[in-house]
Design a protein around this motif. Structure first.
Motif, PDB file in Angstrom:
ATOM      1  N   LEU A  29       0.832  -1.208   0.000  1.00  0.00           N
ATOM      2  CA  LEU A  29       0.000   0.000   0.000  1.00  0.00           C
ATOM      3  C   LEU A  29       0.867   1.259   0.000  1.00  0.00           C
ATOM      4  CD1 LEU A  29      -2.659  -1.267   2.525  1.00  0.00           C
ATOM      5  CD2 LEU A  29      -3.151  -0.532   0.170  1.00  0.00           C
ATOM      6  N   ALA A  30       1.918   1.244   0.797  1.00  0.00           N
ATOM      7  CA  ALA A  30       2.817   2.399   0.851  1.00  0.00           C
ATOM      8  C   ALA A  30       3.472   2.637  -0.506  1.00  0.00           C
ATOM      9  CB  ALA A  30       3.870   2.204   1.934  1.00  0.00           C
ATOM     10  N   TYR A  35      -0.698   5.861   2.015  1.00  0.00           N
ATOM     11  CA  TYR A  35      -0.032   5.847   3.312  1.00  0.00           C
ATOM     12  C   TYR A  35      -0.976   5.613   4.490  1.00  0.00           C
ATOM     13  CZ  TYR A  35       3.672   7.767   0.433  1.00  0.00           C
ATOM     14  OH  TYR A  35       4.598   7.958  -0.557  1.00  0.00           O
ATOM     15  N   GLU A  36      -2.146   6.210   4.466  1.00  0.00           N
ATOM     16  CA  GLU A  36      -3.075   6.020   5.587  1.00  0.00           C
ATOM     17  C   GLU A  36      -3.473   4.556   5.725  1.00  0.00           C
ATOM     18  OE1 GLU A  36      -3.626   8.275   7.901  1.00  0.00           O
ATOM     19  OE2 GLU A  36      -2.362   9.640   6.756  1.00  0.00           O
ATOM     20  N   GLU A  37      -3.740   3.907   4.601  1.00  0.00           N
ATOM     21  CA  GLU A  37      -4.078   2.485   4.621  1.00  0.00           C
ATOM     22  C   GLU A  37      -2.872   1.661   5.070  1.00  0.00           C
ATOM     23  OE1 GLU A  37      -6.725   1.120   1.191  1.00  0.00           O
ATOM     24  OE2 GLU A  37      -5.894   3.039   0.489  1.00  0.00           O
ATOM     25  N   ALA A  38      -1.692   2.034   4.594  1.00  0.00           N
ATOM     26  CA  ALA A  38      -0.477   1.327   5.005  1.00  0.00           C
ATOM     27  C   ALA A  38      -0.299   1.422   6.512  1.00  0.00           C
ATOM     28  CB  ALA A  38       0.732   1.908   4.284  1.00  0.00           C
ATOM     29  N   LEU A  39      -0.502   2.596   7.053  1.00  0.00           N
ATOM     30  CA  LEU A  39      -0.348   2.795   8.500  1.00  0.00           C
ATOM     31  C   LEU A  39      -1.302   1.909   9.287  1.00  0.00           C
ATOM     32  CD1 LEU A  39       0.104   6.646   8.444  1.00  0.00           C
ATOM     33  CD2 LEU A  39       1.804   4.989   9.266  1.00  0.00           C
ATOM     34  N   TYR A  57       9.343   1.035  12.097  1.00  0.00           N
ATOM     35  CA  TYR A  57      10.204   1.741  11.146  1.00  0.00           C
ATOM     36  C   TYR A  57       9.409   2.134   9.899  1.00  0.00           C
ATOM     37  CZ  TYR A  57      14.179   3.041   8.307  1.00  0.00           C
ATOM     38  OH  TYR A  57      15.055   3.747   7.525  1.00  0.00           O
ATOM     39  N   ASN A  58       8.617   1.200   9.384  1.00  0.00           N
ATOM     40  CA  ASN A  58       7.840   1.492   8.188  1.00  0.00           C
ATOM     41  C   ASN A  58       6.762   2.538   8.453  1.00  0.00           C
ATOM     42  OD1 ASN A  58       9.493  -0.318   6.961  1.00  0.00           O
ATOM     43  ND2 ASN A  58       7.931  -1.836   6.542  1.00  0.00           N
ATOM     44  N   LYS A  59       6.204   2.531   9.673  1.00  0.00           N
ATOM     45  CA  LYS A  59       5.278   3.612  10.046  1.00  0.00           C
ATOM     46  C   LYS A  59       6.010   4.949  10.007  1.00  0.00           C
ATOM     47  CE  LYS A  59       2.413   3.622  13.440  1.00  0.00           C
ATOM     48  NZ  LYS A  59       1.645   3.498  14.690  1.00  0.00           N
ATOM     49  N   ALA A  60       7.208   4.982  10.559  1.00  0.00           N
ATOM     50  CA  ALA A  60       7.999   6.210  10.559  1.00  0.00           C
ATOM     51  C   ALA A  60       8.253   6.684   9.129  1.00  0.00           C
ATOM     52  CB  ALA A  60       9.315   5.992  11.300  1.00  0.00           C
ATOM     53  N   CYS A  61       8.536   5.747   8.243  1.00  0.00           N
ATOM     54  CA  CYS A  61       8.766   6.099   6.838  1.00  0.00           C
ATOM     55  C   CYS A  61       7.522   6.726   6.218  1.00  0.00           C
ATOM     56  CB  CYS A  61       9.185   4.870   6.040  1.00  0.00           C
ATOM     57  SG  CYS A  61      10.846   4.277   6.430  1.00  0.00           S
ATOM     58  N   CYS A  62       6.365   6.136   6.458  1.00  0.00           N
ATOM     59  CA  CYS A  62       5.118   6.690   5.911  1.00  0.00           C
ATOM     60  C   CYS A  62       4.900   8.109   6.408  1.00  0.00           C
ATOM     61  CB  CYS A  62       3.920   5.832   6.303  1.00  0.00           C
ATOM     62  SG  CYS A  62       3.696   4.359   5.308  1.00  0.00           S
ATOM     63  N   TYR A  63       5.083   8.300   7.707  1.00  0.00           N
ATOM     64  CA  TYR A  63       4.907   9.637   8.257  1.00  0.00           C
ATOM     65  C   TYR A  63       5.965  10.597   7.718  1.00  0.00           C
ATOM     66  CZ  TYR A  63       1.417   7.972  11.618  1.00  0.00           C
ATOM     67  OH  TYR A  63       0.288   7.457  12.207  1.00  0.00           O
ATOM     68  N   GLY A  64       7.171  10.108   7.540  1.00  0.00           N
ATOM     69  CA  GLY A  64       8.224  10.936   6.973  1.00  0.00           C
ATOM     70  C   GLY A  64       7.893  11.370   5.558  1.00  0.00           C
ATOM     71  N   LEU A  65       7.376  10.459   4.764  1.00  0.00           N
ATOM     72  CA  LEU A  65       6.984  10.789   3.394  1.00  0.00           C
ATOM     73  C   LEU A  65       5.868  11.817   3.357  1.00  0.00           C
ATOM     74  CD1 LEU A  65       7.166   7.203   1.913  1.00  0.00           C
ATOM     75  CD2 LEU A  65       8.521   9.173   1.137  1.00  0.00           C
ATOM     76  N   GLN A  66       5.056  11.827   4.390  1.00  0.00           N
ATOM     77  CA  GLN A  66       3.975  12.800   4.496  1.00  0.00           C
ATOM     78  C   GLN A  66       4.446  14.114   5.118  1.00  0.00           C
ATOM     79  OE1 GLN A  66       1.312  10.225   6.777  1.00  0.00           O
ATOM     80  NE2 GLN A  66      -0.079  10.157   5.026  1.00  0.00           N
ATOM     81  N   GLY A  67       5.677  14.140   5.613  1.00  0.00           N
ATOM     82  CA  GLY A  67       6.199  15.334   6.263  1.00  0.00           C
ATOM     83  C   GLY A  67       5.682  15.530   7.674  1.00  0.00           C
ATOM     84  N   ASN A  68       5.154  14.478   8.272  1.00  0.00           N
ATOM     85  CA  ASN A  68       4.616  14.542   9.631  1.00  0.00           C
ATOM     86  C   ASN A  68       5.715  14.158  10.618  1.00  0.00           C
ATOM     87  OD1 ASN A  68       3.306  14.143  12.092  1.00  0.00           O
ATOM     88  ND2 ASN A  68       1.408  13.505  11.093  1.00  0.00           N
TER      89      ASN A  68
END
Length: 116
Positions: A29-30, A35-39, A57-68
């Motif tokens: 999904l990511a 990203y929201e679904e991936a999270l 770690y992968n959650k952190a990556c998703c949030y990082g890609l979103q700039g959160n």
């Protein structure tokens, strides 16, 4: 990735408590930018296995890609606490480029610049 998601859906029908399947479904999904679904999938993996460092770690990556930065740092801190090797991964991972200049990120990965 869409075919992979369908495959994971089938696998999860038979074994809904398979944390790795939730992780891999989240990864697919990511990769599609969902990203929201991936999270949500990473969270499901963590419900089953709370010490699953790569899911954090992968959650952190998703949030990082979103700039959160706030959520990215929270998840990355957990990932590093569970597996110190994640600190080294984060140093060069482009998923964190949007938050790389955040002093909290730099402190977490051990790269705070020297102050004169």
């Amino acid at each position: 990735n869409k075919e992979a998601i369908a495959s994971y859906d089938q696998a999860l029908k038979f074994k809904p408590d398979k944390h790795a399947a939730w992780l891999n479904r989240g990864n697919a999904l990511a990769a599609l930018g969902r990203y929201e679904e991936a999270l949500m999938n990473y969270d499901k993996a963590l419900q089953i296995r709370p010490d699953f460092a790569i899911a954090y770690y992968n959650k952190a990556c998703c949030y990082g890609l979103q700039g959160n930065a706030d959520f990215a740092l929270e998840a990355l801190e957990q990932a590093i606490a569970l597996d110190a090797g994640n600190r080294e991964l984060a140093k060069t991972d482009s998923d964190f480029d949007r938050i790389r200049n955040d002093e909290r990120f730099q402190a977490l990965i051990g790269e705070l610049p020297d102050r004169d």
